[in-house]
Design a protein around this motif. Structure first.
Motif, PDB file in Angstrom:
ATOM      1  N   LYS A 109       0.819  -1.219   0.000  1.00 56.70           N
ATOM      2  CA  LYS A 109       0.000   0.000   0.000  1.00 56.70           C
ATOM      3  C   LYS A 109       0.852   1.268   0.000  1.00 56.70           C
ATOM      4  CE  LYS A 109      -3.841  -2.205   2.471  1.00 56.70           C
ATOM      5  NZ  LYS A 109      -4.738  -2.140   3.648  1.00 56.70           N
ATOM      6  N   THR A 110       2.131   1.153   0.381  1.00 58.54           N
ATOM      7  CA  THR A 110       2.991   2.338   0.456  1.00 58.54           C
ATOM      8  C   THR A 110       4.159   2.282  -0.520  1.00 58.54           C
ATOM      9  OG1 THR A 110       4.391   1.396   2.208  1.00 58.54           O
ATOM     10  CG2 THR A 110       2.432   2.636   2.901  1.00 58.54           C
ATOM     11  N   CYS A 111       4.412   1.136  -1.106  1.00 61.73           N
ATOM     12  CA  CYS A 111       5.527   0.958  -2.040  1.00 61.73           C
ATOM     13  C   CYS A 111       4.995   0.581  -3.418  1.00 61.73           C
ATOM     14  CB  CYS A 111       6.478  -0.128  -1.537  1.00 61.73           C
ATOM     15  SG  CYS A 111       7.155   0.175   0.128  1.00 61.73           S
ATOM     16  N   GLN A 112       5.780   0.834  -4.444  1.00 62.41           N
ATOM     17  CA  GLN A 112       5.356   0.491  -5.803  1.00 62.41           C
ATOM     18  C   GLN A 112       5.361  -1.015  -6.036  1.00 62.41           C
ATOM     19  OE1 GLN A 112       7.285   2.584  -8.998  1.00 62.41           O
ATOM     20  NE2 GLN A 112       7.239   4.551  -7.941  1.00 62.41           N
ATOM     21  N   PHE A 113       6.312  -1.704  -5.388  1.00 65.09           N
ATOM     22  CA  PHE A 113       6.467  -3.126  -5.646  1.00 65.09           C
ATOM     23  C   PHE A 113       7.069  -3.808  -4.424  1.00 65.09           C
ATOM     24  CE2 PHE A 113       8.490  -6.817  -7.834  1.00 65.09           C
ATOM     25  CZ  PHE A 113       7.358  -7.328  -8.449  1.00 65.09           C
ATOM     26  N   VAL A 114       6.599  -5.017  -4.129  1.00 61.92           N
ATOM     27  CA  VAL A 114       7.061  -5.765  -2.964  1.00 61.92           C
ATOM     28  C   VAL A 114       7.577  -7.132  -3.406  1.00 61.92           C
ATOM     29  CG1 VAL A 114       6.436  -6.716  -0.700  1.00 61.92           C
ATOM     30  CG2 VAL A 114       5.305  -4.638  -1.540  1.00 61.92           C
ATOM     31  N   ILE A 115       8.738  -7.501  -2.909  1.00 61.82           N
ATOM     32  CA  ILE A 115       9.285  -8.840  -3.113  1.00 61.82           C
ATOM     33  C   ILE A 115       9.165  -9.565  -1.777  1.00 61.82           C
ATOM     34  CG2 ILE A 115      11.303 -10.210  -3.755  1.00 61.82           C
ATOM     35  CD1 ILE A 115      12.291  -7.580  -5.195  1.00 61.82           C
ATOM     36  N   ALA A 116       8.277 -10.540  -1.704  1.00 63.49           N
ATOM     37  CA  ALA A 116       7.993 -11.254  -0.449  1.00 63.49           C
ATOM     38  C   ALA A 116       8.595 -12.650  -0.515  1.00 63.49           C
ATOM     39  CB  ALA A 116       6.489 -11.328  -0.209  1.00 63.49           C
ATOM     40  N   ILE A 117       9.502 -12.939   0.405  1.00 68.42           N
ATOM     41  CA  ILE A 117      10.248 -14.198   0.393  1.00 68.42           C
ATOM     42  C   ILE A 117       9.944 -14.994   1.649  1.00 68.42           C
ATOM     43  CG2 ILE A 117      12.556 -15.229   0.330  1.00 68.42           C
ATOM     44  CD1 ILE A 117      13.536 -12.576  -0.926  1.00 68.42           C
ATOM     45  N   ASP A 118       9.759 -16.287   1.490  1.00 65.78           N
ATOM     46  CA  ASP A 118       9.686 -17.172   2.657  1.00 65.78           C
ATOM     47  C   ASP A 118      10.162 -18.564   2.260  1.00 65.78           C
ATOM     48  OD1 ASP A 118       8.323 -16.728   5.572  1.00 65.78           O
ATOM     49  OD2 ASP A 118       8.337 -18.846   5.024  1.00 65.78           O
ATOM     50  N   ILE A 119      10.759 -19.250   3.214  1.00 65.66           N
ATOM     51  CA  ILE A 119      11.309 -20.578   2.948  1.00 65.66           C
ATOM     52  C   ILE A 119      10.246 -21.666   3.076  1.00 65.66           C
ATOM     53  CG2 ILE A 119      12.007 -21.153   5.307  1.00 65.66           C
ATOM     54  CD1 ILE A 119      14.721 -22.097   4.060  1.00 65.66           C
ATOM     55  N   ASP A 120       9.097 -21.313   3.678  1.00 67.88           N
ATOM     56  CA  ASP A 120       8.038 -22.294   3.917  1.00 67.88           C
ATOM     57  C   ASP A 120       6.928 -22.125   2.880  1.00 67.88           C
ATOM     58  OD1 ASP A 120       5.283 -23.013   5.301  1.00 67.88           O
ATOM     59  OD2 ASP A 120       6.821 -24.190   6.316  1.00 67.88           O
ATOM     60  N   PRO A 121       6.627 -23.160   2.076  1.00 63.19           N
ATOM     61  CA  PRO A 121       5.612 -23.018   1.013  1.00 63.19           C
ATOM     62  C   PRO A 121       4.206 -22.787   1.534  1.00 63.19           C
ATOM     63  CG  PRO A 121       6.306 -25.317   1.222  1.00 63.19           C
ATOM     64  CD  PRO A 121       7.246 -24.515   2.075  1.00 63.19           C
ATOM     65  N   VAL A 122       3.877 -23.330   2.704  1.00 62.31           N
ATOM     66  CA  VAL A 122       2.533 -23.138   3.262  1.00 62.31           C
ATOM     67  C   VAL A 122       2.333 -21.685   3.669  1.00 62.31           C
ATOM     68  CG1 VAL A 122       0.958 -23.754   5.138  1.00 62.31           C
ATOM     69  CG2 VAL A 122       2.311 -25.529   4.010  1.00 62.31           C
ATOM     70  N   ARG A 123       3.311 -21.149   4.402  1.00 61.39           N
ATOM     71  CA  ARG A 123       3.183 -19.748   4.818  1.00 61.39           C
ATOM     72  C   ARG A 123       3.199 -18.807   3.620  1.00 61.39           C
ATOM     73  NH1 ARG A 123       5.605 -21.824   9.305  1.00 61.39           N
ATOM     74  NH2 ARG A 123       7.779 -21.531   8.687  1.00 61.39           N
ATOM     75  N   LEU A 124       4.006 -19.127   2.611  1.00 58.94           N
ATOM     76  CA  LEU A 124       4.055 -18.272   1.431  1.00 58.94           C
ATOM     77  C   LEU A 124       2.711 -18.286   0.698  1.00 58.94           C
ATOM     78  CD1 LEU A 124       6.204 -16.495  -0.038  1.00 58.94           C
ATOM     79  CD2 LEU A 124       6.399 -18.370  -1.673  1.00 58.94           C
ATOM     80  N   ALA A 125       2.087 -19.456   0.615  1.00 58.52           N
ATOM     81  CA  ALA A 125       0.774 -19.558  -0.024  1.00 58.52           C
ATOM     82  C   ALA A 125      -0.281 -18.808   0.788  1.00 58.52           C
ATOM     83  CB  ALA A 125       0.386 -21.018  -0.183  1.00 58.52           C
ATOM     84  N   CYS A 126      -0.176 -18.869   2.107  1.00 52.58           N
ATOM     85  CA  CYS A 126      -1.083 -18.084   2.962  1.00 52.58           C
ATOM     86  C   CYS A 126      -0.906 -16.597   2.679  1.00 52.58           C
ATOM     87  CB  CYS A 126      -0.804 -18.368   4.435  1.00 52.58           C
ATOM     88  SG  CYS A 126      -1.357 -19.981   5.033  1.00 52.58           S
ATOM     89  N   ALA A 127       0.346 -16.163   2.552  1.00 59.30           N
ATOM     90  CA  ALA A 127       0.627 -14.749   2.294  1.00 59.30           C
ATOM     91  C   ALA A 127      -0.006 -14.311   0.976  1.00 59.30           C
ATOM     92  CB  ALA A 127       2.131 -14.511   2.274  1.00 59.30           C
ATOM     93  N   ARG A 128       0.139 -15.134  -0.055  1.00 64.90           N
ATOM     94  CA  ARG A 128      -0.451 -14.796  -1.354  1.00 64.90           C
ATOM     95  C   ARG A 128      -1.974 -14.722  -1.252  1.00 64.90           C
ATOM     96  NH1 ARG A 128       1.323 -18.744  -3.864  1.00 64.90           N
ATOM     97  NH2 ARG A 128       3.107 -17.885  -4.992  1.00 64.90           N
ATOM     98  N   HIS A 129      -2.562 -15.711  -0.584  1.00 63.33           N
ATOM     99  CA  HIS A 129      -4.014 -15.740  -0.395  1.00 63.33           C
ATOM    100  C   HIS A 129      -4.488 -14.506   0.363  1.00 63.33           C
ATOM    101  CE1 HIS A 129      -7.982 -17.475   0.583  1.00 63.33           C
ATOM    102  NE2 HIS A 129      -7.768 -16.982   1.800  1.00 63.33           N
ATOM    103  N   ASN A 130      -3.794 -14.150   1.427  1.00 62.05           N
ATOM    104  CA  ASN A 130      -4.197 -13.003   2.245  1.00 62.05           C
ATOM    105  C   ASN A 130      -4.026 -11.694   1.489  1.00 62.05           C
ATOM    106  OD1 ASN A 130      -4.728 -14.824   4.306  1.00 62.05           O
ATOM    107  ND2 ASN A 130      -2.751 -14.535   5.304  1.00 62.05           N
ATOM    108  N   ALA A 131      -2.998 -11.621   0.659  1.00 65.69           N
ATOM    109  CA  ALA A 131      -2.810 -10.418  -0.154  1.00 65.69           C
ATOM    110  C   ALA A 131      -3.956 -10.250  -1.144  1.00 65.69           C
ATOM    111  CB  ALA A 131      -1.475 -10.502  -0.895  1.00 65.69           C
ATOM    112  N   MET A 132      -4.498 -11.350  -1.645  1.00 63.78           N
ATOM    113  CA  MET A 132      -5.653 -11.281  -2.535  1.00 63.78           C
ATOM    114  C   MET A 132      -6.865 -10.738  -1.793  1.00 63.78           C
ATOM    115  SD  MET A 132      -5.205 -14.839  -4.683  1.00 63.78           S
ATOM    116  CE  MET A 132      -6.711 -14.576  -5.620  1.00 63.78           C
ATOM    117  N   ILE A 133      -7.040 -11.126  -0.538  1.00 63.33           N
ATOM    118  CA  ILE A 133      -8.159 -10.627   0.258  1.00 63.33           C
ATOM    119  C   ILE A 133      -8.064  -9.110   0.414  1.00 63.33           C
ATOM    120  CG2 ILE A 133      -9.130 -10.593   2.606  1.00 63.33           C
ATOM    121  CD1 ILE A 133      -8.483 -13.575   2.773  1.00 63.33           C
ATOM    122  N   TYR A 134      -6.832  -8.611   0.585  1.00 65.08           N
ATOM    123  CA  TYR A 134      -6.624  -7.169   0.774  1.00 65.08           C
ATOM    124  C   TYR A 134      -6.501  -6.421  -0.556  1.00 65.08           C
ATOM    125  CZ  TYR A 134      -6.118  -7.321   5.855  1.00 65.08           C
ATOM    126  OH  TYR A 134      -6.356  -7.449   7.211  1.00 65.08           O
TER     127      TYR A 134
END
Length: 267
Positions: A109-134
C-alpha cells in the motif's frame, strides 16, 4: 529512490515469472491441517490465546484470512505493520521473511512493488491468499526460497528483515541476544543485507539489547572507518540507527530498528 531494473513487473513478454524461484505448489499445501482459515482456531491449543487477537492481526480476518500455527504468533499486528510500512515507503521493498503476509500486504500500500520471500511453502501460499483478500496481490512477487542464499540476486531500495525469534518462548530470556538467538546470526544477517541496500528495517523482540541493535550501525561504521555511538539512537559519520518500541495499548509488542535513509532521528 530509483526503481531497480531487475524488478517492477510480475511477468516478462513470454508470460514467465521474473524470478526463478517461485512457490508453485504452495496453494495446495495450504489445505493441510496445520493451516486455519477464517473463524478456525489454531491447530495447536497452546496458540489459542492468539485467536482472541485475530482482528488485531488482520482487520479482514473474517473475509477468509489463512494462517498456519507459526503465523499466529509471528505475524505483525496490523496497526504496527501499517506504521512500519509508512516509514519504509519506497519504490521496491523486500520482505525477507514474509510469513503469512501481514507486513507485505501493508508494504504493497505504500511501495510500488514488494518482493515477499519465505522458505516455507505453506506460509508463502497463505501470504499470497491473504494479499488477494486485501486486494494487493498484483503488487507483490512471492518467492519461495532461503533469503540468505538469494541475497546476491536481489535488488531493492529497502529491505525489511523479521527473522525467526525461536518461537513464543523468546520472552523467557531476560535479554534476547541478536547474534546467538536468531538462527542465522542477526549480525551476519544485517551485514549480508547491507550488500543489497543500507536502508534496512529490522524487526526484533521486545527484550532485545538496544546496545546490540545500535552496535550493528557501529559495526558498519567500523567497516567504513567511521565512528558510531551506542544507545537508543546511534550516529557516526554517515552511519546511523533509530530504535523504536512498538506499543499497543499499554504493552510493548516488539522493537523496530531503522538504518540508512530510514532514520529520522538526527544528532
Amino acid at each position: 529512490m530509483g526503481l531497480p531494473t531487475s524488478f517492477g513487473k510480475k511477468k516478462d513478454k513470454s508470460g514467465k515469472r521474473s524470478f526463478q524461484e517461485r512457490s508453485q505448489d504452495g496453494q495446495q499445501q495450504t489445505q493441510q491441517s496445520s493451516t486455519t482459515k477464517s473463524s478456525s482456531k489454531p491447530a495447536n491449543q497452546e496458540y489459542h490465546k492468539y485467536y482472541a487477537q485475530r482482528f488485531l492481526l488482520f482487520s479482514l480476518y473474517d473475509y477468509g484470512v489463512m494462517m498456519d500455527d507459526v503465523g499466529w504468533y509471528s505475524v505483525t499486528p496490523e496497526e504496527i505493520a501499517v506504521h512500519v510500512a509508512k516509514r519504509c515507503a519506497c519504490d521496491v521493498i523486500i520482505d525477507a521473511f514474509c510469513g503469512v503476509g501481514g507486513n507485505a500486504i501493508q508494504f504493497a500500500k505504500t511501495c510500488q512493488f514488494v518482493i515477499a520471500i519465505d522458505i516455507d511453502p505453506v506460509r508463502l501460499a497463505c501470504a499470497r491468499h491473504n494479499a488477494m483478500i486485501y486486494g494487493v496481490a498484483d503488487k507483490i512477487d512471492f518467492i519461495l526460497g532461503d533469503y540468505m542464499t538469494l541475497i546476491p540476486k536481489l535488488k531493492a531500495n529497502v529491505v525489511y528483515i523479521a527473522p525467526p525469534w525461536g518461537g513464543p518462548n523468546y520472552v523467557d530470556s531476560n535479554t534476547f541476544d541478536i547474534k546467538t538467538m536468531i538462527p542465522m546470526d542477526g549480525e551476519k544477517l544485517y551485514r549480508k543485507t547491507k550488500s543489497i541496500t543500507p536502508n534496512i528495517c529490522f524487526c526484533l523482540p521486545k527484550n532485545i539489547s538496544f546496545v546490540q541493535v545500535a552496535g550493528l550501525a557501529n559495526l558498519s561504521a567500523i567497516e567504513h572507518d567511521q565512528g558510531c555511538n551506542s544507545g537508543d539512537a546511534a550516529a557516526g559519520g554517515e552511519e546511523m540507527c533509530e530504535i523504536e518500541q512498538n506499543v499497543m495499548g499499554q504493552n510493548v509488542k516488539m522493537v523496530t530498528a531503522y538504518y540508512g535513509n530510514l532514520v529520522t532521528t538526527k544528532r
